[in-house]
Design a protein around this motif. Structure first.
Motif, PDB file in Angstrom:
ATOM      1  N   SER A  37       0.841  -1.191   0.000  1.00  0.00           N
ATOM      2  CA  SER A  37       0.000   0.000   0.000  1.00  0.00           C
ATOM      3  C   SER A  37       0.876   1.241   0.000  1.00  0.00           C
ATOM      4  O   SER A  37       2.048   1.199   0.397  1.00  0.00           O
ATOM      5  CB  SER A  37      -0.906   0.001   1.224  1.00  0.00           C
ATOM      6  N   PRO A  38       0.355   2.409  -0.421  1.00  0.00           N
ATOM      7  CA  PRO A  38       1.149   3.640  -0.353  1.00  0.00           C
ATOM      8  C   PRO A  38       1.667   3.922   1.057  1.00  0.00           C
ATOM      9  O   PRO A  38       2.814   4.358   1.220  1.00  0.00           O
ATOM     10  CB  PRO A  38       0.155   4.713  -0.817  1.00  0.00           C
ATOM     11  N   ALA A  39       0.836   3.657   2.061  1.00  0.00           N
ATOM     12  CA  ALA A  39       1.261   3.915   3.441  1.00  0.00           C
ATOM     13  C   ALA A  39       2.455   3.046   3.814  1.00  0.00           C
ATOM     14  O   ALA A  39       3.426   3.521   4.421  1.00  0.00           O
ATOM     15  CB  ALA A  39       0.106   3.649   4.399  1.00  0.00           C
ATOM     16  N   ALA A  40       2.398   1.769   3.448  1.00  0.00           N
ATOM     17  CA  ALA A  40       3.507   0.862   3.769  1.00  0.00           C
ATOM     18  C   ALA A  40       4.767   1.242   3.007  1.00  0.00           C
ATOM     19  O   ALA A  40       5.883   1.168   3.540  1.00  0.00           O
ATOM     20  CB  ALA A  40       3.107  -0.576   3.450  1.00  0.00           C
ATOM     21  N   LEU A  41       4.594   1.683   1.765  1.00  0.00           N
ATOM     22  CA  LEU A  41       5.765   2.030   0.952  1.00  0.00           C
ATOM     23  C   LEU A  41       6.394   3.358   1.375  1.00  0.00           C
ATOM     24  O   LEU A  41       7.585   3.579   1.144  1.00  0.00           O
ATOM     25  CB  LEU A  41       5.367   2.065  -0.523  1.00  0.00           C
ATOM     26  N   VAL A  42       5.593   4.247   1.978  1.00  0.00           N
ATOM     27  CA  VAL A  42       6.173   5.464   2.556  1.00  0.00           C
ATOM     28  C   VAL A  42       7.138   5.091   3.676  1.00  0.00           C
ATOM     29  O   VAL A  42       8.260   5.608   3.770  1.00  0.00           O
ATOM     30  CB  VAL A  42       5.062   6.403   3.079  1.00  0.00           C
ATOM     31  N   ASN A  43       6.710   4.161   4.520  1.00  0.00           N
ATOM     32  CA  ASN A  43       7.585   3.694   5.602  1.00  0.00           C
ATOM     33  C   ASN A  43       8.792   2.944   5.053  1.00  0.00           C
ATOM     34  O   ASN A  43       9.902   3.049   5.594  1.00  0.00           O
ATOM     35  CB  ASN A  43       6.793   2.807   6.558  1.00  0.00           C
ATOM     36  N   SER A  44       8.601   2.188   3.990  1.00  0.00           N
ATOM     37  CA  SER A  44       9.721   1.471   3.383  1.00  0.00           C
ATOM     38  C   SER A  44      10.771   2.440   2.845  1.00  0.00           C
ATOM     39  O   SER A  44      11.978   2.208   2.960  1.00  0.00           O
ATOM     40  CB  SER A  44       9.220   0.567   2.253  1.00  0.00           C
ATOM     41  N   LEU A  45      10.293   3.541   2.253  1.00  0.00           N
ATOM     42  CA  LEU A  45      11.218   4.548   1.733  1.00  0.00           C
ATOM     43  C   LEU A  45      12.005   5.184   2.883  1.00  0.00           C
ATOM     44  O   LEU A  45      13.229   5.385   2.773  1.00  0.00           O
ATOM     45  CB  LEU A  45      10.451   5.615   0.959  1.00  0.00           C
ATOM     46  N   LEU A  80       3.705  12.916   6.522  1.00  0.00           N
ATOM     47  CA  LEU A  80       3.278  12.110   5.380  1.00  0.00           C
ATOM     48  C   LEU A  80       2.910  10.693   5.811  1.00  0.00           C
ATOM     49  O   LEU A  80       1.906  10.131   5.351  1.00  0.00           O
ATOM     50  CB  LEU A  80       4.386  12.075   4.333  1.00  0.00           C
ATOM     51  N   SER A  81       3.718  10.108   6.701  1.00  0.00           N
ATOM     52  CA  SER A  81       3.456   8.749   7.161  1.00  0.00           C
ATOM     53  C   SER A  81       2.111   8.652   7.872  1.00  0.00           C
ATOM     54  O   SER A  81       1.322   7.734   7.626  1.00  0.00           O
ATOM     55  CB  SER A  81       4.581   8.280   8.080  1.00  0.00           C
ATOM     56  N   ASN A  82       1.824   9.632   8.753  1.00  0.00           N
ATOM     57  CA  ASN A  82       0.554   9.627   9.475  1.00  0.00           C
ATOM     58  C   ASN A  82      -0.614   9.842   8.520  1.00  0.00           C
ATOM     59  O   ASN A  82      -1.661   9.196   8.637  1.00  0.00           O
ATOM     60  CB  ASN A  82       0.545  10.701  10.558  1.00  0.00           C
ATOM     61  N   PHE A  83      -0.441  10.756   7.584  1.00  0.00           N
ATOM     62  CA  PHE A  83      -1.515  11.039   6.618  1.00  0.00           C
ATOM     63  C   PHE A  83      -1.834   9.790   5.799  1.00  0.00           C
ATOM     64  O   PHE A  83      -3.005   9.461   5.580  1.00  0.00           O
ATOM     65  CB  PHE A  83      -1.096  12.179   5.698  1.00  0.00           C
ATOM     66  N   ALA A  84      -0.798   9.084   5.346  1.00  0.00           N
ATOM     67  CA  ALA A  84      -1.006   7.872   4.553  1.00  0.00           C
ATOM     68  C   ALA A  84      -1.689   6.784   5.377  1.00  0.00           C
ATOM     69  O   ALA A  84      -2.563   6.066   4.878  1.00  0.00           O
ATOM     70  CB  ALA A  84       0.327   7.365   4.012  1.00  0.00           C
ATOM     71  N   SER A  85      -1.309   6.655   6.644  1.00  0.00           N
ATOM     72  CA  SER A  85      -1.916   5.643   7.518  1.00  0.00           C
ATOM     73  C   SER A  85      -3.380   5.968   7.793  1.00  0.00           C
ATOM     74  O   SER A  85      -4.237   5.080   7.791  1.00  0.00           O
ATOM     75  CB  SER A  85      -1.147   5.546   8.840  1.00  0.00           C
ATOM     76  N   ILE A  86      -3.667   7.252   8.021  1.00  0.00           N
ATOM     77  CA  ILE A  86      -5.053   7.663   8.259  1.00  0.00           C
ATOM     78  C   ILE A  86      -5.898   7.413   7.013  1.00  0.00           C
ATOM     79  O   ILE A  86      -7.076   7.044   7.097  1.00  0.00           O
ATOM     80  CB  ILE A  86      -5.105   9.150   8.669  1.00  0.00           C
ATOM     81  N   SER A  87      -5.296   7.602   5.849  1.00  0.00           N
ATOM     82  CA  SER A  87      -6.013   7.346   4.591  1.00  0.00           C
ATOM     83  C   SER A  87      -6.435   5.885   4.490  1.00  0.00           C
ATOM     84  O   SER A  87      -7.559   5.576   4.070  1.00  0.00           O
ATOM     85  CB  SER A  87      -5.129   7.713   3.398  1.00  0.00           C
ATOM     86  N   VAL A  88      -5.539   4.977   4.884  1.00  0.00           N
ATOM     87  CA  VAL A  88      -5.873   3.542   4.884  1.00  0.00           C
ATOM     88  C   VAL A  88      -7.045   3.278   5.817  1.00  0.00           C
ATOM     89  O   VAL A  88      -8.009   2.581   5.468  1.00  0.00           O
ATOM     90  CB  VAL A  88      -4.650   2.706   5.309  1.00  0.00           C
ATOM     91  N   GLY A  89      -6.977   3.846   7.037  1.00  0.00           N
ATOM     92  CA  GLY A  89      -8.058   3.649   7.996  1.00  0.00           C
ATOM     93  C   GLY A  89      -9.366   4.225   7.510  1.00  0.00           C
ATOM     94  O   GLY A  89     -10.434   3.628   7.700  1.00  0.00           O
TER      95      GLY A  89
END
Length: 489
Positions: free
Chosen positions: A100-108, A410-419
């Motif tokens: 997911s975009p959220a997971a890949l933000v953390n991977s980056l 960005l990481s929090n925003f992406a995670s909130i988007s998933v939720g």
């Protein structure tokens, strides 16, 4: 009672038994047909002696039928919305797959931390760039899925409108037969069943209310009060957009020139498949699309390069996009940006670039040394990588169109988007399960009340048979008596 009167009574009983047998046979033959209601013959006595039929009636329960229409309309709406959310949810996939975009933000972020610990490593540099490329591809694919969902929903609205117009035309023909038959005293119960079935199909596409009038005539209104049929059909129109523009709602549905969907709808529809499709196209999908675009915008901003000499504007660095000329302004949505995001070819080894430019700078233009951070070319230089990590953990402002928090990392925003997306899917699924169950229970109750019970029909058939046998025996006795009288003359 005279013999002639008795004979007349017996004959009338036989005629009634024949009509009742015909109706019972009709009930048995159609027992498994949806919305077929049990028919019965009304029998009345005639002056003097004998019986006759006054007509055929059908079992009805208007309250339950209205409940079937309402729950069917709500179920179809939630089903259409849930189907779209299932497709959008595919952009997240299984959390354990880290795609997911959220997971890949953390991977980056993790890849950059590894590179910062060993800035001399070519492998670490390439791994970080590869992680960035995966993130950009994930956003590209997610944006493409959103566009597919929106276009599919728009096509679904067109199909639904076509079905509505077809069903209303069929309704007009059946309703005319019912009115004519009622005026002439014909049996119209089968036509009324057909009309109910058409209403049930129509309610799946659009929420409706009905009004019964004299001679069994009927008018149809939407659940918001717009006339759909009143002695003649009202035209439902919709202009489909072959390829919807990112960030722009689709066209409205009109009934007799009145908009019933969209922001400008004066009498908006409340239920039906059309409502679910429009919500998926213009509400859920647009919001999720805005979230993806905001992630892309922040990535361009966070990894932008600044003029190290002074005076020049910030320019896109690791992340850029087609047609990019500068860095997007803070907190302002750029619709469609997620679909255009890409890793700059100057830093991508697969495109002939140098991954170490992520450490050194001048990604935007290797010939422009004003944007070069590692001016000495030191292999151990990590300041630029550390700066990028800091920017990834910086709070940014987000456009209200994303319908999430106004600011955050960005990481929090992406995670909130998933939720947000998963919560929306759960709510839609719960609503669909409830409305679907309500529809099934309502339809079962309606069928039990108005449908055909084979045991009862077979029992009634035996009763009619005994009545037929009794009347036949009476006629036989009267015939014998007539023969005896004639023989005595």
């Amino acid at each position: 009672m005279t013999l002639s009167a008795s004979l007349s009574s017996a004959n009338s009983s036989l005629n009634v038994a024949g009509e009742r047998t015909s109706v019972v046979s009709r009930n048995i033959a159609n027992a498994d047909r949806a919305f077929y209601t049990r028919k019965s013959v009304e029998v009345v006595t005639t002056p003097g002696s004998g019986v006759r039929t006054s007509g055929v009636t059908r079992a009805e329960d208007l309250v339950l039928f209205r409940k079937v229409l309402a729950s069917g309309s709500s179920s179809a709406m939630n089903s259409a919305l849930l189907d779209s959310l299932d497709l959008l949810n595919a952009t997240i996939n299984d959390v354990e797959l880290d795609s997911s975009p959220a997971a890949l933000v953390n991977s980056l972020a993790n890849a950059l931390q590894s590179y910062a610990a060993q800035p001399h490593s070519q492998l670490a540099a390439e791994a970080a760039v590869r992680s960035a490329r995966d993130l950009a591809s994930s956003l590209n694919n997610a944006a493409a899925t959103v566009q597919q969902v929106r276009n599919d929903a728009d096509l679904g609205v067109q199909s639904s409108v076509d079905r509505i117009n077809s069903l209303v035309q069929q309704f007009q023909g059946v309703n005319s037969q019912i009115v004519k038959g009622t005026v002439t005293g014909a049996d119209v119960t089968d036509y009324m069943d057909q009309r109910d079935e058409l209403l049930a199909k129509l309610s799946n596409e659009i929420g409706i209310r009905t009004l019964s009038r004299a001679d069994n005539d009927m008018a149809i209104y939407t659940d918001s009060g717009v006339t759909l049929f009143d002695r003649s059909p009202r035209t439902v129109t919709f202009q489909r957009t072959p390829n919807l523009t990112p960030g722009t709602p689709g066209n409205s549905v009109f009934i007799d020139g009145v908009p019933v969907t969209g922001a400008n709808a004066t009498m908006p529809l409340q239920s039906g498949r059309i409502v679910g499709l429009v919500q998926a196209r213009d509400d859920i999908s647009l919001s999720y699309e805005a979230q993806l675009d905001e992630m892309a915008r922040v990535l361009v901003t966070a990894f932008a390069e600044s003029d190290q000499v002074g005076g020049g504007p910030d320019v896109p660095g690791l992340f850029t996009y087609s047609g990019a000329t500068d860095v997007p302004p803070d907190g302002v949505l750029i619709s469609g940006l997620a679909s255009r995001l890409r890793v700059n070819a100057n830093v991508d080894p697969d495109a002939g670039g140098l991954a170490t430019r992520l450490r050194d700078g001048a990604i935007s233009d290797p010939l422009n040394t004003d944007y070069l951070y590692n001016t000495t070319g030191a292999a151990s230089y990590s300041d630029r990588i550390d700066e990028l990590l800091t920017k990834m953990n910086t709070a940014y402002a987000y456009d209200p169109a994303a319908k999430l928090s106004a600011s955050g990392t960005l990481s929090n925003f992406a995670s909130i988007s998933v939720g947000w997306l998963q919560e929306g899917r759960k709510v839609a699924d719960d609503s669909y399960q409830y409305q679907s169950t309500l529809y099934n229970r309502s339809f079962e109750a309606f069928s039990r009340t108005t449908g055909v019970n084979l045991d009862e029909e077979l029992s009634l058939m035996l009763e009619i048979e005994r009545s037929f046998q009794t009347s036949s025996k009476l006629i036989s006795v009267i015939d014998s008596m007539y023969s005896a009288l004639l023989g005595a003359i």
